[in-house]
Design a protein around this motif. Structure first.
Motif, PDB file in Angstrom:
ATOM      1  N   UNK A  10      25.456  36.508 -51.291  1.00  0.00           N
ATOM      2  CA  UNK A  10      26.142  37.618 -50.627  1.00  0.00           C
ATOM      3  C   UNK A  10      27.536  37.819 -51.203  1.00  0.00           C
ATOM      4  N   UNK A  11      28.218  36.742 -51.543  1.00  0.00           N
ATOM      5  CA  UNK A  11      29.584  36.839 -52.038  1.00  0.00           C
ATOM      6  C   UNK A  11      29.626  37.387 -53.463  1.00  0.00           C
ATOM      7  N   UNK A  12      28.776  36.850 -54.348  1.00  0.00           N
ATOM      8  CA  UNK A  12      28.835  37.193 -55.768  1.00  0.00           C
ATOM      9  C   UNK A  12      28.070  38.472 -56.084  1.00  0.00           C
ATOM     10  N   UNK A  13      26.847  38.591 -55.545  1.00  0.00           N
ATOM     11  CA  UNK A  13      25.962  39.697 -55.915  1.00  0.00           C
ATOM     12  C   UNK A  13      25.898  40.815 -54.886  1.00  0.00           C
ATOM     13  N   UNK A  14      26.245  40.528 -53.634  1.00  0.00           N
ATOM     14  CA  UNK A  14      26.245  41.533 -52.563  1.00  0.00           C
ATOM     15  C   UNK A  14      25.017  42.443 -52.616  1.00  0.00           C
ATOM     16  N   UNK A  15      23.800  41.875 -52.465  1.00  0.00           N
ATOM     17  CA  UNK A  15      22.593  42.697 -52.591  1.00  0.00           C
ATOM     18  C   UNK A  15      22.451  43.697 -51.457  1.00  0.00           C
TER      19      UNK A  15
END
Length: 258
Positions: free
Chosen positions: A154-159
């Motif tokens: 969630x933090x890096x890729x925020x899908x």
């Protein structure tokens, strides 16, 4: 260099750390970004919000742009190592993705028979049979897996939507190892949270996933261009080499680009 958008369907060729002299294909909008991830390191910036009107190029527009540019470069004697689907978002979101890939292979065989066709994808659309069929026609399906930790995802890729680690792993299993796995290693701080996806607790999860999936190759890389989130740092090649060591020992082909 600031983040940027590719403003044409065909761009380059440019030198790629991973695939050599690369002719880029952008089947996302030329005036914005459409992606099922919103990665904090994306060279094209963050996803637009607030109702911006964006449209995808048609199959005809893509086919015409490719044939025109391929012919020009062929006549100029340009050497192309890879015809690479990247650009302003996730290429597999295009509704005509399979048809576009078929046309690309046809044009490659005509103009650059020694070039490979590569697709850089975030792995979120592999549940679609048409996407898998298309990827099975090309040389290099390059599929993303940056972390096995749900909070880091969630933090890096925020899908977008209901994309989870479990769904991404299920999607990758459907490819039966016939792909290249790519992982961005980085550290920094975002939204008040410090992180490092190469740290031991995350690296072990990632190593175990790679050993289960057994892709034909793994590409490990770190930040090379300016990012939309400024408080991000590179992971060094030496640090990535340490993470890769158990995979190399297990016989997995690993390429590291710092």
């Amino acid at each position: 260099m600031s983040t940027f958008l590719w403003q044409s369907i065909v761009f380059g060729p440019i030198h790629s750390r991973r695939v050599g002299n690369s002719l880029g294909i952008n089947i996302s909008p030329c005036n914005g970004k459409i992606c099922s991830f919103d990665c904090i390191y994306c060279e094209c910036g963050r996803n637009p919000h607030g109702g911006q009107r964006l449209s995808l190029p048609s199959y005809t527009d893509v086919a015409t742009a490719m044939e025109t540019r391929f012919r020009q470069l062929h006549q100029a004697g340009e050497k192309i190592d890879s015809i690479s689907f990247t650009g302003n978002g996730e290429p597999t979101l295009h509704p005509d993705f399979e048809q576009i890939i078929g046309k690309t292979v046809e044009l490659r065989d005509t103009f650059f028979p020694n070039a490979q066709v590569s697709v850089f994808s975030n792995s979120t659309n592999l549940h679609k049979e048409s996407v898998r069929r298309a990827l099975n026609k090309i040389d290099n399906p390059i599929l993303k897996l940056d972390t096995l930790n749900p909070e880091l995802l969630q933090l890096i890729n925020a899908p977008a939507g209901n994309v989870t680690i479990e769904r991404i792993m299920e999607n990758l299993r459907l490819m039966k190892g016939e792909y290249i796995l790519q992982t961005m290693f980085l550290r920094g701080e975002y939204d008040g949270i410090k992180f490092d996806n190469s740290a031991p607790q995350y690296a072990v999860q990632w190593q175990n996933a790679v050993l289960e999936l057994r892709p034909r190759k793994v590409m490990m890389y770190s930040i090379d261009r300016e990012t939309p989130v400024k408080e991000l740092e590179k992971v060094t090649p030496e640090q990535m080499q340490a993470v890769a060591a158990p995979l190399i020992k297990a016989g997995i082909d690993v390429q590291i680009n710092g």
